[in-house]
Scaffold this motif. Sequence first.
Motif, PDB file in Angstrom:
ATOM      1  N   TRP A  76      18.394  -5.784  20.506  1.00 53.16           N
ATOM      2  CA  TRP A  76      18.841  -4.493  19.989  1.00 53.16           C
ATOM      3  C   TRP A  76      18.031  -3.333  20.559  1.00 53.16           C
ATOM      4  O   TRP A  76      18.540  -2.226  20.708  1.00 53.16           O
ATOM      5  CB  TRP A  76      18.767  -4.505  18.469  1.00 53.16           C
ATOM      6  N   TYR A  86      14.796  -6.894  17.740  1.00 49.77           N
ATOM      7  CA  TYR A  86      14.576  -5.702  18.549  1.00 49.77           C
ATOM      8  C   TYR A  86      13.932  -5.990  19.898  1.00 49.77           C
ATOM      9  O   TYR A  86      14.062  -5.192  20.818  1.00 49.77           O
ATOM     10  CB  TYR A  86      13.691  -4.714  17.781  1.00 49.77           C
ATOM     11  N   ASN A 139      21.705   2.267  18.765  1.00 46.13           N
ATOM     12  CA  ASN A 139      20.583   2.043  19.680  1.00 46.13           C
ATOM     13  C   ASN A 139      20.779   2.750  21.018  1.00 46.13           C
ATOM     14  O   ASN A 139      19.807   2.962  21.753  1.00 46.13           O
ATOM     15  CB  ASN A 139      20.344   0.547  19.888  1.00 46.13           C
TER      16      ASN A 139
END
Length: 431
Positions: free
Chosen positions: A8, A45, A297
Amino acid sequence: MADTGQSWGRWPTPVDQALHPLRRRDEALPVGDRSLLAHGQGRSYGDSCLNDGGRLLLTRGLDHFLHFDAEAGVITCEAGVTLGEVLEVALPRGWFLPVSPGTQYATVGGALANDVHGKNHHRAGSFGDHVLALGLARSDGSHQVLRPGDALFAATVGGLGLTGLVIWLQLRLQRVAGPWMAVESIRFGGLDDFFALSAESAASHAYTVAWVDCLARGKALGRGHFLRANHAPAGSSGRRPGRGLSMPVTPPFALVNRLTLRPFNTLYYQRQQARSRAGLQHYAPYFYPLDGIRDWNRMYGPRGFLQHQCVLPPATARDAVARLLGEIARSGQGSFLAVLKEFGDRPAPGLLSFARPGTTLALDFPRAGPTTFALLDRLDAIVAEAGGALYPAKDARMSPAMFRAGQPRLDDFIPHIDPAFSSSFWRRVME
């Protein structure tokens, strides 16, 4: 959208990953010359969901519900089902997720592998506390059913996908009256106010969290908004959320930068003039505010972003949070979403679980180059000195020493790793 095997944060860029979609839970694992790693929605992430030079087992095809006991609130589903899909099935029947992170797009397999936590950790613990059983496929061809109390269960909960492929899991839900939340937002002036509000709210509210202005200095250091909530009683109603926004393209530069961060933080803090504001809110914007912006994002531009999420022990948390926020404010490299929360005094269900007694601070930083990494190294030093740890699910660059210092049960975990499974993160921190 086709799964490209990214994380992400959109950094680091995966290298030489082979993608292997899974369609059936009885499918044999493609054991061979490449290491294996499950990959759900890619909502981690950093690189814990990446496997450079290896093979990603794409689990979104494992999206079937296997059983739902609507009387007891126990649901059994395959690992590729998302948290939002669980809510679609369970909420109309009066049940809600027992624990949820800040996105409903994560899969239940990913929630288990990272032992995610939510705003109710002080009441409910982490995701693994509510898993009653799971099915695990190992590279030796075995399929095992694991339950709390099994050593391999404790290794798999929060085990970063390294103990094998989670095929299905059984989850105990919580009873609710409907989709509405009774939410109170309290504006506070500094860190002492935050800790006082957190202590006061723990007994009265199931959900507590705070946004903090990470660029405020001096007497305003740590100011923010404290959000506490309970599920609203039967008969409650309010305004349902409208259609969300989206980031249809990636801009050529980060929209989150030095020019936009300070005015955003100031305006966000001042948006509520009264000290306290209470009302009903639909669960979606309360639990998942960023899900309202599809592909949010992308706002960080082509270079992506890095998140720094730490947990600090109770004895050192107050001073360490102040030092972290002071360092960030001095750098000017703030975050538009800085989240501060106190965890409950609960034992972790997994050997590598992140959530533990203490205070957690999470911030996103645009990847602006060496200055960003230098700042994160300085933040690491503060966390390490305070006896804290970083969250593997949000990390892309912590050192092996930092990882080991934050994992007191690492030596107990290592024997449970499936020899065919690995990840970019694991090879980086275990070098």
